[in-house]
Design a protein around this motif. Structure first.
Motif, PDB file in Angstrom:
ATOM      1  N   VAL A 126       0.840  -1.200   0.000  1.00 16.13           N
ATOM      2  CA  VAL A 126       0.000   0.000   0.000  1.00 16.13           C
ATOM      3  C   VAL A 126       0.874   1.249   0.000  1.00 16.13           C
ATOM      4  N   VAL A 127       1.979   1.212   0.746  1.00 18.74           N
ATOM      5  CA  VAL A 127       2.929   2.327   0.728  1.00 18.74           C
ATOM      6  C   VAL A 127       3.461   2.536  -0.684  1.00 18.74           C
ATOM      7  N   ALA A 128       3.794   1.422  -1.368  1.00 20.77           N
ATOM      8  CA  ALA A 128       4.320   1.517  -2.733  1.00 20.77           C
ATOM      9  C   ALA A 128       3.312   2.182  -3.657  1.00 20.77           C
ATOM     10  N   LYS A 129       2.039   1.809  -3.532  1.00 25.05           N
ATOM     11  CA  LYS A 129       0.994   2.410  -4.374  1.00 25.05           C
ATOM     12  C   LYS A 129       0.872   3.903  -4.100  1.00 25.05           C
ATOM     13  N   GLN A 130       0.886   4.278  -2.828  1.00 22.14           N
ATOM     14  CA  GLN A 130       0.786   5.693  -2.486  1.00 22.14           C
ATOM     15  C   GLN A 130       2.009   6.469  -2.932  1.00 22.14           C
ATOM     16  N   ASN A 131       3.181   5.823  -2.893  1.00 18.73           N
ATOM     17  CA  ASN A 131       4.397   6.505  -3.322  1.00 18.73           C
ATOM     18  C   ASN A 131       4.363   6.782  -4.820  1.00 18.73           C
ATOM     19  N   ASN A 132       3.739   5.888  -5.593  1.00 15.61           N
ATOM     20  CA  ASN A 132       3.584   6.136  -7.025  1.00 15.61           C
ATOM     21  C   ASN A 132       2.598   7.275  -7.278  1.00 15.61           C
ATOM     22  N   ALA A 133       1.542   7.351  -6.447  1.00 16.66           N
ATOM     23  CA  ALA A 133       0.614   8.476  -6.572  1.00 16.66           C
ATOM     24  C   ALA A 133       1.338   9.788  -6.274  1.00 16.66           C
ATOM     25  N   PHE A 134       2.202   9.774  -5.257  1.00 19.01           N
ATOM     26  CA  PHE A 134       3.031  10.947  -4.965  1.00 19.01           C
ATOM     27  C   PHE A 134       3.899  11.306  -6.170  1.00 19.01           C
ATOM     28  N   ALA A 135       4.466  10.281  -6.830  1.00 21.58           N
ATOM     29  CA  ALA A 135       5.354  10.524  -7.966  1.00 21.58           C
ATOM     30  C   ALA A 135       4.651  11.318  -9.054  1.00 21.58           C
ATOM     31  N   TRP A 136       3.432  10.905  -9.397  1.00 20.56           N
ATOM     32  CA  TRP A 136       2.711  11.604 -10.468  1.00 20.56           C
ATOM     33  C   TRP A 136       2.180  12.957 -10.001  1.00 20.56           C
TER      34      TRP A 136
ATOM     35  N   GLU B 293       4.829   3.840  10.703  1.00 19.23           N
ATOM     36  CA  GLU B 293       6.172   4.304  10.347  1.00 19.23           C
ATOM     37  C   GLU B 293       7.059   3.150   9.905  1.00 19.23           C
ATOM     38  N   ALA B 294       6.853   1.969  10.507  1.00 17.35           N
ATOM     39  CA  ALA B 294       7.669   0.806  10.155  1.00 17.35           C
ATOM     40  C   ALA B 294       7.433   0.382   8.715  1.00 17.35           C
ATOM     41  N   ASP B 295       6.191   0.519   8.214  1.00 20.89           N
ATOM     42  CA  ASP B 295       5.900   0.155   6.821  1.00 20.89           C
ATOM     43  C   ASP B 295       6.599   1.102   5.852  1.00 20.89           C
ATOM     44  N   VAL B 296       6.569   2.409   6.173  1.00 18.10           N
ATOM     45  CA  VAL B 296       7.214   3.386   5.292  1.00 18.10           C
ATOM     46  C   VAL B 296       8.724   3.164   5.274  1.00 18.10           C
ATOM     47  N   ASN B 297       9.326   3.087   6.443  1.00 20.95           N
ATOM     48  CA  ASN B 297      10.775   2.881   6.499  1.00 20.95           C
ATOM     49  C   ASN B 297      11.166   1.514   5.956  1.00 20.95           C
ATOM     50  N   GLY B 298      10.329   0.503   6.199  1.00 20.22           N
ATOM     51  CA  GLY B 298      10.615  -0.836   5.677  1.00 20.22           C
ATOM     52  C   GLY B 298      10.592  -0.870   4.167  1.00 20.22           C
ATOM     53  N   TYR B 299       9.633  -0.160   3.562  1.00 21.91           N
ATOM     54  CA  TYR B 299       9.542  -0.087   2.108  1.00 21.91           C
ATOM     55  C   TYR B 299      10.775   0.590   1.525  1.00 21.91           C
ATOM     56  N   MET B 300      11.169   1.731   2.103  1.00 19.82           N
ATOM     57  CA  MET B 300      12.340   2.437   1.601  1.00 19.82           C
ATOM     58  C   MET B 300      13.612   1.610   1.815  1.00 19.82           C
ATOM     59  N   GLN B 301      13.688   0.892   2.922  1.00 16.62           N
ATOM     60  CA  GLN B 301      14.853   0.052   3.207  1.00 16.62           C
ATOM     61  C   GLN B 301      14.976  -1.064   2.175  1.00 16.62           C
ATOM     62  N   LYS B 302      13.854  -1.699   1.820  1.00 24.17           N
ATOM     63  CA  LYS B 302      13.902  -2.777   0.834  1.00 24.17           C
ATOM     64  C   LYS B 302      14.316  -2.254  -0.538  1.00 24.17           C
ATOM     65  N   LEU B 303      13.822  -1.091  -0.919  1.00 27.02           N
ATOM     66  CA  LEU B 303      14.234  -0.518  -2.198  1.00 27.02           C
ATOM     67  C   LEU B 303      15.734  -0.229  -2.184  1.00 27.02           C
ATOM     68  N   SER B 304      16.210   0.357  -1.104  1.00 26.86           N
ATOM     69  CA  SER B 304      17.623   0.700  -1.004  1.00 26.86           C
ATOM     70  C   SER B 304      18.506  -0.537  -1.088  1.00 26.86           C
ATOM     71  N   ASN B 305      18.072  -1.621  -0.455  1.00 24.52           N
ATOM     72  CA  ASN B 305      18.892  -2.830  -0.397  1.00 24.52           C
ATOM     73  C   ASN B 305      18.782  -3.702  -1.635  1.00 24.52           C
ATOM     74  N   GLN B 306      17.616  -3.714  -2.290  1.00 20.18           N
ATOM     75  CA  GLN B 306      17.369  -4.726  -3.313  1.00 20.18           C
ATOM     76  C   GLN B 306      17.321  -4.213  -4.746  1.00 20.18           C
ATOM     77  N   LEU B 307      17.063  -2.931  -4.961  1.00 20.95           N
ATOM     78  CA  LEU B 307      16.994  -2.422  -6.331  1.00 20.95           C
ATOM     79  C   LEU B 307      18.287  -2.679  -7.093  1.00 20.95           C
ATOM     80  N   ARG B 308      19.394  -2.654  -6.396  1.00 21.09           N
ATOM     81  CA  ARG B 308      20.709  -2.740  -7.049  1.00 21.09           C
ATOM     82  C   ARG B 308      21.056  -4.143  -7.528  1.00 21.09           C
ATOM     83  N   SER B 309      20.327  -5.176  -7.095  1.00 22.81           N
ATOM     84  CA  SER B 309      20.726  -6.558  -7.389  1.00 22.81           C
ATOM     85  C   SER B 309      19.704  -7.334  -8.202  1.00 22.81           C
ATOM     86  N   LEU B 310      18.786  -6.640  -8.882  1.00 16.70           N
ATOM     87  CA  LEU B 310      17.709  -7.326  -9.583  1.00 16.70           C
ATOM     88  C   LEU B 310      18.088  -7.798 -10.975  1.00 16.70           C
ATOM     89  N   ASP B 311      19.116  -7.198 -11.578  1.00 13.46           N
ATOM     90  CA  ASP B 311      19.445  -7.503 -12.969  1.00 13.46           C
ATOM     91  C   ASP B 311      20.944  -7.340 -13.175  1.00 13.46           C
TER      92      ASP B 311
END
Length: 409
Positions: free
Chosen positions: A46-56, A106-124
């Protein structure tokens, strides 16, 4: 606000003639790496969906920029979420409301950002993603240990000393180092002073190869019709590629994959009688996830994609204020008591971006910075041959790394 555009950016796709894909082999002759996903909890989804709404929403508030423009919603999210961790009361609520995070743990927001920070770099294996965060603090002022610990835990933030006499040069050098030299102008002289308590910075770098590269011998001169009526000749790359394609009410959209398909470039062409505002409003109303999930065709197409590069620096303060983040900039009301016992307010917010596309793929870089000062120092066929928008995304989490628009060349 006028922002100088240093380089032109243009992309085009043409002659969509779909056919079934008969060969799943990599046309470049090398096997794709295993496709990986970022696994999010229900709250983080849900945080991810809201963050995309923020993006646009954020991009919609940059449409007043004349000519080409580009932002990095993800870089802005890192910088502003680190800032929010130090805010309290209505100041924090305004920041979270702008992101649509007001009712989230707050844990969901920080957890989402933490996962992006840790995992985006190793997907491809064929895509390089680098994310770096830092807090620069003036040891003349008290910064709470709990706040530093939070940034270390969730954002892996480097803790750096801040000396106003050379801070601009030091932080710009740090950004340059973290973005392979593409971003070296996040701050300008005067942005950081002796009364600056903290500077929060994110640096983001992306380099991805197309799943199916363009052959340089097929590159040719083509015409682009700018929003001001000018027609210019640009280098178009050309090839038959596998793409995804969909038609919405106000635009059509096509998607090209990088590497193993973890990342993709989305190209959005407004209908002839529609504006960028029309397109952004439809995306905000329908939801980015809904539009992405409704690619109606998947097959081969002849693609014409001009080479481009674009660089620009944005003053984010008026953009954030339009989105409702006002109290944080107001020295009379800002509450950053989770950051410091001193009276602090945000006095500056900046973002610098670079984006380039060629026959091999895309290179993109961004740096976002938030300046927090002691309150004593307050400062106030589908052919994209006409204006279009684009977004660079990670597909499993839905994270939007970059959004841009092209009006002219």
């Amino acid at each position: 606000m006028k922002t100088r555009l240093f380089s032109a950016l243009i992309i085009a796709l043409a002659c969509f003639s779909f056919a079934s894909c008969e060969d799943d082999n990599n046309p470049n002759g090398s096997a794709k790496s295993e496709l990986k996903s970022i696994n999010l909890t229900n709250g983080e989804l849900v945080v991810a969906k809201q963050n995309n709404a923020f993006a646009w929403n954020m991009f919609g508030n940059t449409l007043y920029e004349c000519g080409n423009s580009i932002i990095s919603p993800l870089s802005a999210s890192f910088a502003m979420c680190m800032t929010a961790d130090g805010a309290c009361g209505d100041t924090r609520n305004e920041i979270l409301n702008a992101f649509g995070f007001e009712n989230f743990d707050e844990a969901d927001v920080n957890g989402y950002m933490q996962k992006l920070s840790n995992q985006l770099r190793s997907l491809d294996a064929k895509t390089t993603v680098s994310i770096a965060n830092s807090i620069w603090y003036n040891n003349s002022f008290d910064i709470l240990d709990d706040y530093i610990t939070s940034l270390n835990t969730y954002y892996d933030a480097e803790v750096m000393p801040l000396d106003a006499t050379n801070a601009v040069e030091q932080i710009n050098d740090w950004c340059s180092n973290k973005t392979n030299g593409y971003i070296d102008d996040l701050f300008e002289p005067g942005d950081i002073t002796g009364l600056t308590a903290t500077v929060l910075v994110n640096a983001l770098y992306f380099n991805g190869e197309w799943s199916d590269k363009f052959d340089k011998k097929d590159t040719y001169k083509g015409l682009f019709h700018s929003s001001d009526g000018d027609i210019s000749a640009v280098d178009f790359m050309k090839g038959t590629k596998e793409i995804k394609y969909t038609t919405a009410q106000n635009f059509t959209m096509a998607s090209l994959d990088f590497g193993n398909g973890a990342y993709a470039a989305r190209f959005i062409l407004p209908n002839a009688d529609k504006t960028f505002d029309d397109c952004v409003n439809e995306i905000k109303t329908s939801g980015w996830e809904y539009i992405i999930s409704n690619f109606s065709q998947n097959g081969n197409a002849t693609i014409k994609l001009p080479k481009f590069s674009l660089k620009m620096r944005l003053d984010m303060k008026p953009i954030y204020e339009k989105m409702g983040i006002k109290m944080a900039f107001d020295g009379n009301f800002a509450d950053f008591s989770k950051m410091s016992p001193n009276s602090i307010s945000m006095t500056g917010a900046f973002q610098s971006n670079y984006f380039e596309i060629d026959e091999n793929g895309a290179t993109a870089a961004s740096a976002s910075g938030i300046v927090n000062d002691i309150m004593a120092n307050m400062l106030p066929s589908f052919t994209l041959d006409r204006p279009f928008m684009f977004a660079l995304t990670e597909q499993s989490s839905g994270a939007i790394l970059f959004i841009g628009k092209i009006e002219n060349l």
